[in-house]
Design a protein around this motif. Structure first.
Motif, PDB file in Angstrom:
ATOM      1  N   HIS B  92       0.775  -1.094   0.007  1.00 27.16           N
ATOM      2  CA  HIS B  92       0.053  -0.069   0.169  1.00 27.16           C
ATOM      3  C   HIS B  92       0.841   1.443  -0.058  1.00 27.16           C
ATOM      4  O   HIS B  92       0.452   2.344  -0.531  1.00 27.16           O
ATOM      5  CB  HIS B  92      -1.052   0.062   1.073  1.00 27.16           C
ATOM      6  CG  HIS B  92      -0.499   0.187   2.544  1.00 27.16           C
ATOM      7  ND1 HIS B  92      -0.497   1.033   3.207  1.00 27.16           N
ATOM      8  CD2 HIS B  92       0.115  -0.950   3.290  1.00 27.16           C
ATOM      9  CE1 HIS B  92       0.265   0.999   4.340  1.00 27.16           C
ATOM     10  NE2 HIS B  92       0.779  -0.248   4.509  1.00 27.16           N
ATOM     11  N   GLU B 169      -3.093  -4.156   0.586  1.00 28.01           N
ATOM     12  CA  GLU B 169      -4.051  -3.023   0.638  1.00 28.01           C
ATOM     13  C   GLU B 169      -3.532  -2.103  -0.623  1.00 28.01           C
ATOM     14  O   GLU B 169      -3.102  -0.953  -0.321  1.00 28.01           O
ATOM     15  CB  GLU B 169      -3.949  -2.266   1.893  1.00 28.01           C
ATOM     16  CG  GLU B 169      -4.517  -3.188   3.002  1.00 28.01           C
ATOM     17  CD  GLU B 169      -5.226  -2.142   4.292  1.00 28.01           C
ATOM     18  OE1 GLU B 169      -5.315  -1.210   4.060  1.00 28.01           O
ATOM     19  OE2 GLU B 169      -5.116  -2.864   5.361  1.00 28.01           O
ATOM     20  N   GLY B 172      -4.901   1.367  -0.652  1.00 26.94           N
ATOM     21  CA  GLY B 172      -4.856   2.208   0.781  1.00 26.94           C
ATOM     22  C   GLY B 172      -4.357   3.766   0.559  1.00 26.94           C
ATOM     23  O   GLY B 172      -5.106   4.461   1.408  1.00 26.94           O
ATOM     24  N   SER B 179      -8.228   4.298  -7.423  1.00 30.07           N
ATOM     25  CA  SER B 179      -8.471   2.910  -6.844  1.00 30.07           C
ATOM     26  C   SER B 179      -8.931   1.916  -7.957  1.00 30.07           C
ATOM     27  O   SER B 179      -8.551   0.940  -7.918  1.00 30.07           O
ATOM     28  CB  SER B 179      -9.079   2.887  -5.394  1.00 30.07           C
ATOM     29  OG  SER B 179      -8.512   3.481  -4.697  1.00 30.07           O
ATOM     30  N   THR B 201      -7.609  -6.189   1.730  1.00 35.87           N
ATOM     31  CA  THR B 201      -8.266  -4.989   2.175  1.00 35.87           C
ATOM     32  C   THR B 201      -9.424  -5.142   3.077  1.00 35.87           C
ATOM     33  O   THR B 201      -9.737  -6.160   3.703  1.00 35.87           O
ATOM     34  CB  THR B 201      -9.070  -4.784   0.621  1.00 35.87           C
ATOM     35  OG1 THR B 201      -9.552  -3.163   0.675  1.00 35.87           O
ATOM     36  CG2 THR B 201      -9.973  -5.976   0.281  1.00 35.87           C
TER      37      THR B 201
END
Lengths: 409, 230
Positions: B92, B169, B172, B179, B201
């Motif tokens: 992430h 993630e 994130g 996203s 996630t």
């Protein structure tokens, strides 16, 4: 499999990111290597100079000195009694197999006059063997011969200092000089020899046949008396053997009994010089090791910076591990970084050390000699320092836990 | 044969006298071409599970085989080789090397498997093209947007043709629009290249892109089944 070219590239890039820091780290090594090179150069130079002085004195030399006399219970110093003779000198040459040349000496200080110039110098009566014993060449004219010695002719050889003081630019060969008012013909000029190990001007001298010195200049208490006998041994290995043979021979000739002290001493000049060469060597070693300590401190600097670098780049190490870097990939990366720092530092240090010794010999007048072996030594030592002090940080980096490393902020 | 097979794996930590089990006997398998969302609260054991799947950590007990190879007994360096060849990571926080171009970031995994420089560059350019970053290969991470940085990270995960991508993630740090783009990319990779994708996630919006959802709670799997599409 470890990819050396790309590891090298990674290391170089990491060092370039922190240029100032890399440069300062190198500075430690640069100073260390430069110090090692310069100190070794000074040490080697000093040794070489002493070696030259030994050579100028003449190699494999022994001196036979007369012994001490006793007058009224007070013992006078060595050489206070004249006990050696021409016969002793001839016997040494004939009967001691380890001896190659002999030169009896009778001399003193005398006033020398040429035209309206005069000069006080040491006048040495000796034989042609003297030039061989002292490894001394004739630069002009000729040496005197055994016939001159036998016939006590009035001929002389002048040292360079005497020539300069009496003749200036005039060619001295064939001229007449008066030593203690006795006229001598100059037949030759000695080569320049320079200073003796204890600072005397060896060129301030006149050589005349020993017999002439005995009969015309200094006079003797008994016929054939000489002051000292210079001896050249056949080789360096025969020196102590020659010393033993001479001692035995002269004890016999002087009829010295078992319990009596010698009335002469045999001194080994070469050994004394070798001792001073030895001390110069110890000195050089000492200087070198002090410089080595500064190289060591430079190495600790590398370790310090590498440890900081490992901590700073923990996350980078974590990423590399996650994508498949093995223990040795990481270890090598940091080792190469340390090695680059120390080797570049070593290279620059060599340049500074070499030019520094040059400057030192120009400004301070010290003889310095930078030997290839000292350059090689300093360079490989800096490499070893790099590996040695780079290993712990590299080890630490390679053993990080990848999960912890990836999480590191 | 399933790509991933874990049997009764546990991970225990000693905290003083108390033994805490971060993962308590998890068994499951995933096939090639799966797209799995791993969900759960923080502390549920999903990160520990992912670390073990990613060969970054070893289970205290149990077996884990990847492509039929039992990796639970491998050494540190052998695990590094497995990570290099079989697994691509996406984090992430992107975890790109700063002061290093996108191209060189993507080349990074290939530095450790001995590919010649020419092949490295070719493959890295191809991977950048796949994630839609052609023409950006010389940009440094700080010259790229978050979404672009994550694309570079995905290209890095792809470049060794690993059959498995683990994404922790991955969205994130990204806004909703970016996203979606990143998730679309994962879906595309999963469908077109048959790469198995596992993402961790806690956002249901992200989990819906997957085919299968596994939920963790207190170190155990509490639910495992097809992702419920809205």
């Amino acid at each position: 499999m470890i990819n050396i070219p790309s590891t090298l590239k990674i290391s170089v890039r990491a060092l370039r990111v922190n240029k100032m820091r890399s440069a300062l780290t190198m500075l430690g090594i640069i100073i260390g290597v430069a110090a090692v090179i310069t100190m070794l150069a000074v040490g080697t130079g000093a040794r070489q100079k002493i070696g030259e002085q030994i050579a100028s004195m003449g190699s494999n030399q022994l001196i036979v000195l007369p012994g001490a006399s006793t007058s009224g219970g007070a013992r006078m110093g060595a050489g206070s009694q004249m006990t050696l003779s021409m016969g002793d000198a001839e016997a040494i040459l004939k009967e001691c197999p380890a001896v190659s040349y002999v030169a009896p000496v009778l001399g003193g200080v005398a006033q020398v006059i040429y035209g309206n110039q005069n000069w006080s110098t040491s006048v040495t009566g000796t034989t042609p063997g003297m030039l061989v014993v002292r490894d001394w060449q004739i630069s002009e004219g000729r040496s005197f011969t055994d016939d001159d010695v036998r016939g006590a002719t009035k001929v002389c050889l002048l040292g360079q200092t005497v020539v300069e003081n009496l003749f200036g630019s005039i060619d001295p060969i064939g001229q007449i000089v008066r030593i203690k008012k006795v006229p001598f013909t100059v037949i030759g000029v000695l080569d320049r020899k320079g200073q003796s190990p204890n600072g005397q001007d060896q060129d301030d001298t006149i050589y005349i046949p020993v017999t002439t010195a005995q009969k015309k200049i200094f006079g003797t208490t008994f016929p054939g008396m000489v002051r000292i006998i210079m001896v050249k041994a056949k080789g360096a290995e025969e020196l102590s053997q020659a010393q033993k043979q001479i001692t035995e021979l002269i004890r016999q000739r002087h009829r010295i009994g078992q319990k009596q002290d010698d009335d002469f001493t045999v001194r080994n000049l070469t050994q004394m010089m070798q001792a001073s060469e030895q001390s110069a060597r110890v000195m050089a070693l000492l200087l070198g090791s002090i410089a080595g300590v500064s190289l060591l401190v430079g190495g600790i600097g590398i370790m310090n910076i590498m440890l900081v670098s490992v901590t700073e780049r923990t996350r980078e190490i974590g990423i590399r591990m996650a994508v498949g870097a093995k223990t040795w990939d990481i270890r090598l990366q940091f080792l190469i970084e340390a090695l680059i720092l120390s080797l570049i530092g070593g290279g620059v240090g060599i340049l500074i050390g070499v030019s520094g010794s040059q400057v030192l010999s120009n400004l301070a007048g010290w003889p310095t000699i930078v030997s290839m072996s000292s350059i090689f030594l300093a360079f490989s030592f800096s490499g070893v320092v790099g590996i040695f002090f780079g290993f712990y940080p590299a080890m630490k980096a390679s053993l990080l836990d990848p999960i912890e490393a990836l999480r590191y902020e | 044969m399933s790509l991933i097979k874990v049997q009764d794996i546990s991970k225990n930590y000693n905290l003083g006298d108390v033994q805490v089990c971060a993962l308590c006997g998890v068994s499951l398998s995933m096939d090639k071409g799966d797209f799995v969302a791993v969900m759960g609260q923080s502390g549920s054991g999903k990160s520990t599970f992912m670390n073990i799947l990613g060969c970054l950590d070893k289970p205290t007990s149990g077996r884990y085989s990847l492509e039929g190879v039992d990796v639970s007994e491998l050494s540190r360096d052998e695990l590094a080789v497995i990570r290099n060849k079989k697994i691509g990571f996406v984090f992430h926080g992107f975890n790109l090397l700063s002061r290093t171009s996108a191209l060189e970031n993507v080349e990074l995994p290939m530095l450790y498997n001995g590919l010649p420089a020419k092949d490295r560059k070719e493959l890295a350019m191809a991977a950048l093209k796949t994630v839609g970053l052609s023409g950006r290969e010389n940009h440094h991470p700080n010259q790229l947007s978050g979404g672009q940085q994550q694309r570079v990270a995905i290209a890095r995960a792809l470049v060794n043709q690993a059959p498995l991508i683990l994404a922790d993630e991955p969205t994130g740090n990204l806004d909703t629009k970016t996203s979606r783009e990143i998730m679309d990319l994962f879906v595309k990779l999963n469908e077109e290249s048959d790469i198995t994708v596992i993402i961790v996630t806690h956002e249901p919006d992200i989990a819906v892109f997957s085919k299968r959802t596994i939920r963790f709670l207190d170190g155990r799997v509490v639910s495992d089944g097809h992702t419920v599409k809205p």
